[in-house]
Design a protein around this motif. Structure first.
Motif, mmCIF file in Angstrom:
data_model
loop_
_atom_site.group_PDB
_atom_site.id
_atom_site.type_symbol
_atom_site.label_atom_id
_atom_site.label_comp_id
_atom_site.label_asym_id
_atom_site.label_seq_id
_atom_site.Cartn_x
_atom_site.Cartn_y
_atom_site.Cartn_z
ATOM 1 N N VAL A 145 65.289 -52.806 -82.165
ATOM 2 C CA VAL A 145 66.417 -52.486 -81.296
ATOM 3 C C VAL A 145 66.023 -52.651 -79.841
ATOM 4 C CG1 VAL A 145 67.962 -50.663 -80.535
ATOM 5 C CG2 VAL A 145 67.471 -50.940 -82.963
ATOM 6 N N TYR B 73 67.254 -57.509 -83.125
ATOM 7 C CA TYR B 73 68.008 -57.196 -84.328
ATOM 8 C C TYR B 73 69.341 -57.938 -84.306
ATOM 9 C CZ TYR B 73 70.736 -54.157 -81.287
ATOM 10 O OH TYR B 73 71.522 -53.680 -80.284
ATOM 11 N N LYS C 216 72.076 -48.621 -77.482
ATOM 12 C CA LYS C 216 71.568 -49.696 -78.327
ATOM 13 C C LYS C 216 71.403 -49.243 -79.773
ATOM 14 C CE LYS C 216 68.931 -52.360 -74.888
ATOM 15 N NZ LYS C 216 67.579 -52.856 -74.519
ATOM 16 N N ALA C 217 70.966 -47.997 -79.945
ATOM 17 C CA ALA C 217 70.712 -47.495 -81.295
ATOM 18 C C ALA C 217 71.974 -46.994 -81.982
ATOM 19 C CB ALA C 217 69.670 -46.382 -81.251
ATOM 20 N N GLY C 218 73.045 -46.806 -81.222
ATOM 21 C CA GLY C 218 74.289 -46.341 -81.809
ATOM 22 C C GLY C 218 74.354 -44.849 -82.047
ATOM 23 N N GLN D 268 70.213 -44.225 -90.544
ATOM 24 C CA GLN D 268 69.479 -45.312 -89.889
ATOM 25 C C GLN D 268 69.488 -46.561 -90.754
ATOM 26 O OE1 GLN D 268 65.229 -46.278 -87.614
ATOM 27 N NE2 GLN D 268 65.513 -44.317 -88.655
ATOM 28 N N THR E 105 69.160 -49.437 -85.895
ATOM 29 C CA THR E 105 70.408 -48.870 -85.409
ATOM 30 C C THR E 105 70.886 -47.808 -86.403
ATOM 31 O OG1 THR E 105 71.743 -50.559 -86.514
ATOM 32 C CG2 THR E 105 71.016 -51.008 -84.245
#
Length: 534
Positions: free
Chosen positions: A13, A18, A323-325, A382, A387
């Protein structure tokens, strides 16, 4: 079931490598069934303005059967202790019992073996005097403030963390305090001083508390070795609603030295949020933890910036939540579009795929009109690419009650993490994880002789393929809630793995081969041994 992902996750990420997750990559959705009423849990976190924050739960085994019992804060009402009477692998069941812990005005509850006698004690944060309760065995407790030299003060306490400083036989306790509760009409700018309770010289008791100034209305604290230096620092998450000139904080707490906050000259970047909870985990397998900070509106996921070549790692953190949500900034189901309010947060693997997930308890402070009133709890799973996707509604835990503290814990010892959530002015909720699509798992307890029997400050490392999953043994973080007991790892398809412990004094144990779907006790300098529920 999603296979355990190797060398991807959050690192991908952050690198921007990704791509969109495919159907094959998506994590298995767990299934939770609410059983609070049938399980006998009816505790309510009650009270008005002075109980708008807090509302924690402590989970710990005081009966010696390996199952997590629990203490729920009651606010204006007495705290309630529940003995875990669940059948192994069966429906959840709890029995309320008189334990000595039934104090009123309790905001937060934390288990800790303070006197290192092998029996868990409790720290109760309160409106008024905080109280340490000595474990007497068989789930009975007695006040120990006088015997242990603990000055409980007379403030509105809302955050806690504990550690053992190097060479100490007695713990160091950090207590976070909130507003001056006498300033109800105009509380802004009335944050009271936090305290550091260190051991008294040459005595098994606490010295007088040391004020941690400046203090900015703490709602979560965590002792954590953020740079893997071997010495834990103190993270404090603060509520910007009420402080003046404040920010999030990271403190040096070095043995034999006065505590001091990290400064901008050292690389610390000021951050102002409505800080309410802290969760930590090494998400990208690089040996250092990331930190999730709950807030009103956008929550944060912080990762330490890489060290400049030849220099020590600086306390400079980048926010990668978007970015990771995991911003979790507004309700994801239902009609509400106003910002969310996040409280307790915890990383753990609810589907046992080897990628830790994130639970966030949600709920309006009271009736703040600019924030969502129907605010569902988050269960962020995850993906293999690092993400996260929201699954709270599909998993069955998207309660819109006004939640505060919580715990993910395996109550019935079947290898699946269950969930308890404390609610304001309504009964607590308990969900059993009944998933049939989960992966393999491992649950571990670590023990050492002498002081700090539960090895707070250690790192548990579980190897699989080319990556090592790491979790720090801590007491603190979250919101008003603490846990001692089994530490859970999902293993995906793996039927076995290796495990070792980095002990609090820096000694690294040997790798031990272990089987999946088992409970292991790691005694210091001894091989891992299987423990079987009865």
């Amino acid at each position: 079931m999603q296979k355990f992902s190797v060398m991807v996750g959050l690192a991908a990420v952050l690198a921007g490598t990704y791509g969109p997750a495919t159907a094959q990559d998506l994590p298995a959705i767990p299934t939770f069934v609410e059983e609070g009423v049938s399980a006998g849990v009816a505790s309510v976190y009650a009270g008005d303005w002075e109980y708008m924050v807090g509302g924690g739960v402590a989970t710990f085994d005081c009966s010696g059967d390996g199952k997590a019992d629990m203490l729920l804060s009651g606010g204006k009402a007495p705290a309630t202790f529940y003995r875990n009477t669940s059948a192994i692998g069966g429906a959840l069941s709890f029995l309320p019992e008189v334990s000595g812990l039934e104090l009123d005005a309790v905001t937060g509850t934390y288990p800790l073996d303070i006197d290192s006698d092998g029996v868990t004690d409790l720290v109760l944060l309160r409106q008024g005097e905080n109280v340490v309760m000595q474990g007497l065995g068989n789930c009975k407790f007695a006040r120990a403030n006088e015997d242990w030299g603990f000055d409980g003060g007379n403030e509105w306490s809302t955050a806690f963390a504990a550690t053992w400083e190097r060479g100490a036989d007695w713990p160091t306790l950090a207590v976070g305090n909130y507003l001056n509760r006498l300033e109800e009409d105009f509380p802004w700018g009335s944050c009271t001083a936090n305290w550091l309770h260190r051991p008294a010289p040459d005595a098994s008791k606490f010295a007088a508390p040391l004020p941690l100034k400046p203090s900015f209305c703490a709602l979560s604290m965590l002792f954590t070795d953020w740079n893997m230096s071997g010495t834990q620092s103190l993270r404090i998450s603060n509520d910007r609603e009420y402080y003046k000139g404040g920010q999030e904080q990271l403190w040096h707490v070095d043995p034999g030295k006065d505590p001091v906050p990290y400064t901008t000259d050292e690389g610390w970047k000021p951050l102002k949020i409505w800080g309410m909870g802290i969760a930590s985990y090494d998400l990208d397998f690089n040996g250092m933890p990331e930190y999730f900070l709950t807030s009103m509106a956008d929550s944060k996921l912080q990762r330490a910036a890489p060290a400049v070549h030849g220099a020590a790692l600086a306390p400079t953190f980048a926010d990668v939540a978007l970015k990771a949500g995991v911003t979790a900034h507004r309700p994801y189901t239902g009609p509400e579009k106003k910002p969310s309010t996040g409280w307790h947060a915890q990383f753990d693997d609810v589907n046992n795929d080897g990628m830790v997930d994130l639970f966030v308890a949600k709920g309006n402070v009271d009736a703040m009109p600019d924030f969502a009133m129907q605010d569902p709890n988050n269960l962020l799973l995850q993906n293999a690419d690092g993400t996260f996707i929201e699954a709270g509604d599909k998993a069955g835990v998207a309660s819109v009650k006004t939640s505060r503290g919580a715990a993910l814990v395996d109550f019935n010892l079947d290898g699946l993490l269950d969930l308890v959530v404390v609610n304001r002015r309504e009964a607590a909720q308990v969900w059993r994880n009944t998933s049939t699509n989960a992966g393999h798992w491992l649950e571990v307890q670590i023990k050492q002789p002498g002081a700090n029997t539960d090895a707070i400050g250690a790192w548990i490392e579980v190897k699989h393929g080319d990556v090592v999953m790491r979790r720090e043994a801590t007491v603190g973080g979250g919101h008003a809630s603490g846990q001692i007991g089994w530490r859970h790892f999902g293993l995906g398809d793996a039927k076995g793995t290796e495990i070792r412990v980095r002990w609090p004094d820096g000694k690294v144990g040997d790798w031990n081969a272990v089987q999946a779907d088992q409970f292991y006790i790691m005694d210091r300098d001894q091989p891992a041994r299987i423990w079987t529920p009865k």
